[in-house]
Design an enzyme around this catalytic site. Structure first.
Site, PDB file in Angstrom:
ATOM      1  N   ASP A  37       0.867  -1.308   0.000  1.00 50.35           N
ATOM      2  CA  ASP A  37       0.197   0.019  -0.007  1.00 50.35           C
ATOM      3  C   ASP A  37       0.771   1.217   0.074  1.00 50.35           C
ATOM      4  O   ASP A  37       2.009   1.233  -0.115  1.00 50.35           O
ATOM      5  CB  ASP A  37      -0.817  -0.112   1.065  1.00 50.35           C
ATOM      6  CG  ASP A  37      -2.424   0.305   0.976  1.00 50.35           C
ATOM      7  OD1 ASP A  37      -2.369   1.494   0.113  1.00 50.35           O
ATOM      8  OD2 ASP A  37      -3.406  -0.162   1.670  1.00 50.35           O
ATOM      9  N   TRP A  69      -2.907   3.525  -5.885  1.00 53.74           N
ATOM     10  CA  TRP A  69      -4.277   4.078  -6.153  1.00 53.74           C
ATOM     11  C   TRP A  69      -3.933   4.944  -7.469  1.00 53.74           C
ATOM     12  O   TRP A  69      -4.772   5.800  -7.937  1.00 53.74           O
ATOM     13  CB  TRP A  69      -4.837   4.907  -4.982  1.00 53.74           C
ATOM     14  CG  TRP A  69      -4.502   4.381  -3.810  1.00 53.74           C
ATOM     15  CD1 TRP A  69      -4.889   3.310  -3.223  1.00 53.74           C
ATOM     16  CD2 TRP A  69      -3.835   5.167  -2.543  1.00 53.74           C
ATOM     17  NE1 TRP A  69      -4.755   3.050  -2.073  1.00 53.74           N
ATOM     18  CE2 TRP A  69      -3.837   4.175  -1.536  1.00 53.74           C
ATOM     19  CE3 TRP A  69      -3.088   6.175  -2.516  1.00 53.74           C
ATOM     20  CZ2 TRP A  69      -3.245   4.449  -0.318  1.00 53.74           C
ATOM     21  CZ3 TRP A  69      -2.715   6.549  -1.288  1.00 53.74           C
ATOM     22  CH2 TRP A  69      -2.606   5.733  -0.368  1.00 53.74           C
ATOM     23  N   GLY A  70      -2.761   4.841  -8.032  1.00 55.72           N
ATOM     24  CA  GLY A  70      -2.691   5.596  -9.430  1.00 55.72           C
ATOM     25  C   GLY A  70      -2.064   6.936  -9.169  1.00 55.72           C
ATOM     26  O   GLY A  70      -2.045   7.816 -10.145  1.00 55.72           O
ATOM     27  N   ASP A 128     -10.167   3.302  -3.831  1.00 57.28           N
ATOM     28  CA  ASP A 128     -10.858   2.258  -3.233  1.00 57.28           C
ATOM     29  C   ASP A 128     -12.290   2.033  -3.818  1.00 57.28           C
ATOM     30  O   ASP A 128     -12.927   2.919  -4.073  1.00 57.28           O
ATOM     31  CB  ASP A 128     -10.885   2.416  -1.921  1.00 57.28           C
ATOM     32  CG  ASP A 128      -9.428   2.034  -1.204  1.00 57.28           C
ATOM     33  OD1 ASP A 128      -8.423   2.070  -1.899  1.00 57.28           O
ATOM     34  OD2 ASP A 128      -9.441   1.977   0.194  1.00 57.28           O
TER      35      ASP A 128
END
Ligand code: GAL
Length: 378
Positions: A126, A161-162, A183
């Site tokens: 993450d 998350w780009g 998300d």
């Protein structure tokens, strides 16, 4: 390690969040086998955030939560492996994981070795609590290199998350899949929002480093950690089919110990899974539209062996009857070729068509998926 097909499996986050333990993971492993998910290709069982003690041990190693995992992680991994499944875990590139647990920043090589010693086959990584002046690409390179040198094949699942132009550097890092967007939650609105962003990633997706559109919400029915309103069966099918069509990894997010028949039918549609797992994994492209509606998607993918997959997703709130002309697929009129079109949601062959195919009326939030064979025109 080279990963040639989008990984398929289950991840604990969407339904269970913090509420994970050894019993849940073992029961889930049993359910993956008993429900035919492993046979269909879902092989990874991944524990997400919230598995660790708040402090590292005296050797700076991560420690599994003693209440949740009293027998340690090797014990859990051994059980998962005994079922023929692969075992995945979670850490983060920043100072803490997203839920506030110890994270791998500055401990990348130690952690990779620890995961290898437990028998981990997959690491979701993450991006929370990244120190402001650290470069994201460097943090993913550190873990990519640490995993590549830990002595075990571990699939590296990046989850930034780009942001910070991930698409420009992620393939440098050794990641095998990368989250391109934020998300998901268990609602139609979330599915639509994520899908509307995918056109810009069609060309950055590809074999070896797949564009991860986030875990599936199919079958959650408004219950669990990322639950909102839930979706109808038709909406869950559209979500699943679109994720599969675009070549996303498919990580189930519902409680598979208690799946209903409708959920099973969606997740086990072998003809749809075959598009997702196509040997060549060629990039999808736009091959049509519906007049002015930008939220009716008509995508195509060339498959290994010469077939063409077509996915039509009506994300709008109105009915639609979009078409695609064969010219956009490389079949011009003088070719003498036509398409035999099979509906792979209904599992029936519709017939042979020339030049253009216009769908029947497609209800809002539903989809069509076809597998087309190039044949001689009559
Ligand atoms: C988010 C991530 C989720 C989940 C969560 C755990 O950043 O996108 O998929 O892993 O963290 O805290």
């Amino acid at each position: 390690m080279i990963v040639r097909k989008p990984p398929l499996g289950w991840n604990s986050w969407n339904t269970f969040g913090r509420n994970i333990d050894e019993k849940l993971i073992m029961e889930t492993a049993d359910a993956m086998v008993e429900n035919g998910l492993l046979d269909a290709g879902y092989e990874y069982l991944v524990i997400d955030d919230c598995w660790a003690e708040m402090k590292r041990d005296e050797n700076n190693r991560l420690v599994p939560d003693k209440n949740k995992f009293p027998n340690g992680m090797k014990h859990v991994a051994d059980y998962v492996h005994s079922k023929g499944l692969k075992f995945g875990m979670y850490s983060c590139a920043g100072n803490l994981t997203c839920a506030g647990y110890p994270s791998s920043f500055e401990y990348e090589f130690i952690d990779a070795e620890t995961f290898a010693s437990w028998g981990v086959d997959y690491l979701k990584y993450d991006y929370c609590f990244k120190p402001m002046y650290q470069q994201g690409h460097l943090l993913y390179k550190r873990m990519g290199l640490a995993l590549a040198n830990c002595g075990r094949d571990i699939c590296f699942s990046a989850c930034s998350w780009g942001v910070d132009q991930t698409n420009e550097w992620i393939k440098q890092t050794g990641a095998h899949l990368w989250r391109s967007t934020g998300d998901i939650n268990d609602s139609w609105q979330s599915v639509k929002e994520l899908l509307m962003k995918q056109d810009e990633y069609l060309t950055t997706n590809g074999q070896g480093c797949f564009n991860d559109m986030d875990m599936l919400i199919v079958g959650m029915r408004g219950k669990g950690n990322v639950a909102v309103a839930g979706c109808t069966d038709e909406e869950y099918l559209t979500h699943f089919a679109a994720w599969a069509f675009l070549g996303s990894p498919l990580m189930i997010g519902c409680d598979i110990r208690n799946m209903d028949e409708a959920t099973k039918k969606i997740l086990l549609n072998k003809e749809i899974l075959a598009i997702n797992q196509d040997e060549a994994y060629r990039q999808p492209f736009n091959c049509g539209n519906h007049w002015w509606a930008t939220d009716v998607k008509v995508w195509a993918r060339f498959l290994e062996g010469g077939d063409i997959a077509i996915g039509i997703f009506n994300l709008s709130d109105n009915g639609a009857d979009p078409f695609f002309s064969f010219d956009t697929l490389g079949i011009n009129r003088s070719s003498g070729k036509a398409l035999e079109i099979r509906d792979i949601i209904e599992h029936k062959t519709l017939g042979v068509y020339k030049d253009v195919f216009r769908t029947e009326y497609i209800q809002p939030h539903t989809c069509k998926m076809y597998r087309c064979k190039v044949v001689d025109a009559e």
